[in-house]
Design a protein around this motif. Structure first.
Motif, PDB file in Angstrom:
ATOM      1  N   TYR A 220      29.904  32.847  31.832  1.00 23.94           N
ATOM      2  CA  TYR A 220      31.050  33.383  31.101  1.00 23.94           C
ATOM      3  C   TYR A 220      31.995  32.264  30.659  1.00 23.94           C
ATOM      4  CZ  TYR A 220      34.262  36.851  29.364  1.00 23.94           C
ATOM      5  OH  TYR A 220      35.044  37.614  28.516  1.00 23.94           O
ATOM      6  N   ALA A 221      32.118  31.211  31.458  1.00 25.28           N
ATOM      7  CA  ALA A 221      32.954  30.078  31.049  1.00 25.28           C
ATOM      8  C   ALA A 221      32.380  29.417  29.799  1.00 25.28           C
ATOM      9  CB  ALA A 221      33.072  29.068  32.182  1.00 25.28           C
ATOM     10  N   ARG A 222      31.066  29.269  29.735  1.00 26.50           N
ATOM     11  CA  ARG A 222      30.437  28.726  28.521  1.00 26.50           C
ATOM     12  C   ARG A 222      30.739  29.631  27.331  1.00 26.50           C
ATOM     13  NH1 ARG A 222      24.265  27.214  30.544  1.00 26.50           N
ATOM     14  NH2 ARG A 222      24.780  25.334  31.767  1.00 26.50           N
ATOM     15  N   HIS A 223      30.729  30.911  27.576  1.00 22.79           N
ATOM     16  CA  HIS A 223      31.039  31.896  26.542  1.00 22.79           C
ATOM     17  C   HIS A 223      32.461  31.682  26.018  1.00 22.79           C
ATOM     18  CE1 HIS A 223      31.170  35.810  24.565  1.00 22.79           C
ATOM     19  NE2 HIS A 223      32.136  36.242  25.371  1.00 22.79           N
ATOM     20  N   LEU A 224      33.420  31.466  26.918  1.00 19.47           N
ATOM     21  CA  LEU A 224      34.795  31.230  26.497  1.00 19.47           C
ATOM     22  C   LEU A 224      34.914  29.952  25.680  1.00 19.47           C
ATOM     23  CD1 LEU A 224      36.999  32.140  29.615  1.00 19.47           C
ATOM     24  CD2 LEU A 224      36.461  33.551  27.625  1.00 19.47           C
ATOM     25  N   VAL A 225      34.274  28.898  26.149  1.00 15.74           N
ATOM     26  CA  VAL A 225      34.333  27.617  25.441  1.00 15.74           C
ATOM     27  C   VAL A 225      33.771  27.769  24.026  1.00 15.74           C
ATOM     28  CG1 VAL A 225      33.412  25.265  25.382  1.00 15.74           C
ATOM     29  CG2 VAL A 225      34.285  26.206  27.529  1.00 15.74           C
ATOM     30  N   ALA A 226      32.659  28.470  23.907  1.00 17.51           N
ATOM     31  CA  ALA A 226      32.042  28.671  22.590  1.00 17.51           C
ATOM     32  C   ALA A 226      32.942  29.503  21.681  1.00 17.51           C
ATOM     33  CB  ALA A 226      30.679  29.338  22.739  1.00 17.51           C
ATOM     34  N   LEU A 227      33.544  30.539  22.227  1.00 21.79           N
ATOM     35  CA  LEU A 227      34.432  31.377  21.421  1.00 21.79           C
ATOM     36  C   LEU A 227      35.659  30.595  20.970  1.00 21.79           C
ATOM     37  CD1 LEU A 227      34.378  34.769  23.390  1.00 21.79           C
ATOM     38  CD2 LEU A 227      33.221  34.251  21.233  1.00 21.79           C
ATOM     39  N   ALA A 228      36.220  29.801  21.876  1.00 20.75           N
ATOM     40  CA  ALA A 228      37.397  29.006  21.527  1.00 20.75           C
ATOM     41  C   ALA A 228      37.069  28.016  20.412  1.00 20.75           C
ATOM     42  CB  ALA A 228      37.924  28.281  22.759  1.00 20.75           C
ATOM     43  N   ALA A 229      35.903  27.401  20.506  1.00 22.93           N
ATOM     44  CA  ALA A 229      35.494  26.436  19.477  1.00 22.93           C
ATOM     45  C   ALA A 229      35.303  27.110  18.125  1.00 22.93           C
ATOM     46  CB  ALA A 229      34.208  25.741  19.909  1.00 22.93           C
ATOM     47  N   ALA A 230      34.870  28.370  18.166  1.00 23.73           N
ATOM     48  CA  ALA A 230      34.641  29.108  16.919  1.00 23.73           C
ATOM     49  C   ALA A 230      35.899  29.798  16.408  1.00 23.73           C
ATOM     50  CB  ALA A 230      33.534  30.143  17.138  1.00 23.73           C
ATOM     51  N   GLY A 231      36.988  29.720  17.176  1.00 25.23           N
ATOM     52  CA  GLY A 231      38.223  30.383  16.773  1.00 25.23           C
ATOM     53  C   GLY A 231      38.202  31.883  16.969  1.00 25.23           C
ATOM     54  N   THR A 232      37.320  32.350  17.872  1.00 24.99           N
ATOM     55  CA  THR A 232      37.183  33.804  18.082  1.00 24.99           C
ATOM     56  C   THR A 232      37.424  34.191  19.542  1.00 24.99           C
ATOM     57  OG1 THR A 232      34.776  33.523  18.371  1.00 24.99           O
ATOM     58  CG2 THR A 232      35.576  34.094  16.155  1.00 24.99           C
ATOM     59  N   THR A 257      32.068  19.327  32.849  1.00 23.78           N
ATOM     60  CA  THR A 257      33.522  19.155  32.964  1.00 23.78           C
ATOM     61  C   THR A 257      34.287  19.939  31.896  1.00 23.78           C
ATOM     62  OG1 THR A 257      33.394  17.125  31.641  1.00 23.78           O
ATOM     63  CG2 THR A 257      33.305  16.889  34.050  1.00 23.78           C
ATOM     64  N   ALA A 258      33.657  20.217  30.781  1.00 28.63           N
ATOM     65  CA  ALA A 258      34.330  20.966  29.719  1.00 28.63           C
ATOM     66  C   ALA A 258      34.645  22.396  30.136  1.00 28.63           C
ATOM     67  CB  ALA A 258      33.466  20.975  28.459  1.00 28.63           C
ATOM     68  N   LEU A 259      33.956  22.882  31.154  1.00 29.23           N
ATOM     69  CA  LEU A 259      34.196  24.253  31.602  1.00 29.23           C
ATOM     70  C   LEU A 259      35.425  24.363  32.499  1.00 29.23           C
ATOM     71  CD1 LEU A 259      30.572  25.431  32.548  1.00 29.23           C
ATOM     72  CD2 LEU A 259      31.748  25.600  30.328  1.00 29.23           C
ATOM     73  N   ARG A 260      35.755  23.298  33.180  1.00 30.39           N
ATOM     74  CA  ARG A 260      36.779  23.355  34.225  1.00 30.39           C
ATOM     75  C   ARG A 260      38.124  23.877  33.745  1.00 30.39           C
ATOM     76  NH1 ARG A 260      35.406  17.464  37.061  1.00 30.39           N
ATOM     77  NH2 ARG A 260      33.214  17.944  37.573  1.00 30.39           N
ATOM     78  N   PRO A 261      38.614  23.465  32.569  1.00 30.33           N
ATOM     79  CA  PRO A 261      39.935  23.940  32.137  1.00 30.33           C
ATOM     80  C   PRO A 261      39.972  25.411  31.724  1.00 30.33           C
ATOM     81  CG  PRO A 261      39.313  21.885  31.010  1.00 30.33           C
ATOM     82  CD  PRO A 261      38.091  22.439  31.638  1.00 30.33           C
ATOM     83  N   TRP A 262      38.836  26.110  31.813  1.00 34.41           N
ATOM     84  CA  TRP A 262      38.799  27.517  31.426  1.00 34.41           C
ATOM     85  C   TRP A 262      38.781  28.445  32.632  1.00 34.41           C
ATOM     86  CZ3 TRP A 262      39.957  28.635  26.560  1.00 34.41           C
ATOM     87  CH2 TRP A 262      39.937  27.565  25.653  1.00 34.41           C
ATOM     88  N   PHE A 263      38.976  27.866  33.809  1.00 31.94           N
ATOM     89  CA  PHE A 263      39.089  28.645  35.051  1.00 31.94           C
ATOM     90  C   PHE A 263      40.533  28.590  35.544  1.00 31.94           C
ATOM     91  CE2 PHE A 263      34.555  27.647  35.088  1.00 31.94           C
ATOM     92  CZ  PHE A 263      33.982  28.821  35.563  1.00 31.94           C
TER      93      PHE A 263
END
Length: 342
Positions: A220-232, A257-263
């Protein structure tokens, strides 16, 4: 001998009395306090019929959090709600279209009906909340059967609508959820009245499956990172939680490490947080949400004594819990406690 208490009972009473004496009652939290600055009580497995006949009755007790265990049924491709049955429901949720129908009818419904029950109940109790809904995905997501993070988001959106406080709502103009939390961008309890905050933890089956290398939290964290990058990011409806207590910053366990700031939500055993040498003030200073589970098991254990349970909630509030989750369904006078955190 008649009238003589066993030594164990005397010891137990003395221990509880000592806890009460050492734990003064806390004043109720101000509704204007941010959700990050308060402590409320969670009800473990509130969906089980042995705990409450109907989910609405669990909500009537005004808990700060309820927990749902869900299974992606890979055959029928629906979300089941059950403690241990991956292919069938075992819960107290009903099919309802009005608040009046929440206390009757056939139970053992799918996740969408449990979410409907929550939405209908909140609509009938606009002063309630925020309500944390902790979802344990027992076997994790099943993207190959169309039961991945995006599909769960869609279901939460369809059934709960704008009652969900989304990651995007916390993010605002900040670059990450971590930055938003550190800036204490959380709304007040009053602003979140009638709202739901959903967070996800890996499931017990998932964690014990040696072939499962992608757990709920990371997926789910990867999902958030991808959505944030896409602006969605606005389509996301849940917060991934770092599961299990750990000293220091437990997000360092994530190799990506890119996932850490989304928790910004953390979930673990209350005893570990209280007795394990963990600096829980770190969570409070950074305004992270901290879920302490099995609150009743922190030594000395607390049963159905309301005074001792209330003292335990106050103890965990001072230990910086956001939620003190326990098996206290029989203590409605404790379940609805709202205290200042810290």
């Amino acid at each position: 001998m008649r009238g003589t208490r066993p030594l164990a009972a005397i010891t137990s009473v003395a221990v509880v009395a000592a806890v009460l004496a050492a734990t003064p009652a806390s004043a109720a939290a101000d509704p204007a306090a941010r959700v990050s600055a308060t402590t409320t009580v969670g009800t473990h497995n509130a969906y089980e019929r042995a705990t409450y006949p109907y989910l609405a009755q669990a909500l009537d007790a005004r808990p700060g959090m309820i927990e749902l265990d869900i299974w992606p049924d890979v055959i029928s491709r629906v979300w089941r709600v059950s403690h241990s049955n991956p292919l069938g429901n075992d819960n107290n949720c009903v099919q309802a279209s009005s608040a009046a129908q929440l206390y009757t009818g056939t139970r053992n419904r799918n996740l969408e009906h449990c979410l409907d029950n929550i939405r209908l109940w909140l609509a009938a109790h606009p002063d309630a909340g925020p309500l944390h809904v902790k979802i344990e995905l027992k076997t994790g997501f099943s993207s190959r059967t169309g039961q991945g993070p995006a599909q769960l988001d869609a279901l939460l959106a369809a059934r709960l609508g704008d009652r969900v406080f989304r990651p995007a709502d916390l993010l605002g103009s900040h670059p990450t959820l971590d930055a938003a939390a550190r800036a204490d961008a959380w709304p007040t309890r009053a602003q979140l009245a009638g709202k739901v905050i959903v967070h996800l933890i890996p499931g017990t089956v998932e964690q014990s499956n040696p072939t499962d290398t992608l757990w709920t939290d990371v997926e789910y964290a990867r999902h958030l990172v991808a959505l944030a990058a896409a602006g969605t990011l606005g389509s996301a409806r849940a917060f991934p939680a770092v599961h299990r207590a750990q000293a220091g910053d437990p997000r360092t366990r994530y190799a990506e490490t890119a996932l850490r700031p989304w928790f910004v939500v953390f979930d673990g055993d209350a005893t570990a947080y209280v007795t394990g040498g963990i600096d829980t003030s770190w969570y409070h200073r950074n305004h992270y949400l901290l879920m302490m589970t099995d609150a009743q098991k922190v030594p000395p254990s607390v049963g159905d004594d309301a005074g001792a349970a209330a003292a335990r909630v106050a103890q965990l509030a001072r230990a910086h819990a956001t939620i003190a989750s326990a098996d206290w369904a029989t203590l409605p006078g404790v379940v609805d406690d709202v205290l200042p955190r810290g």
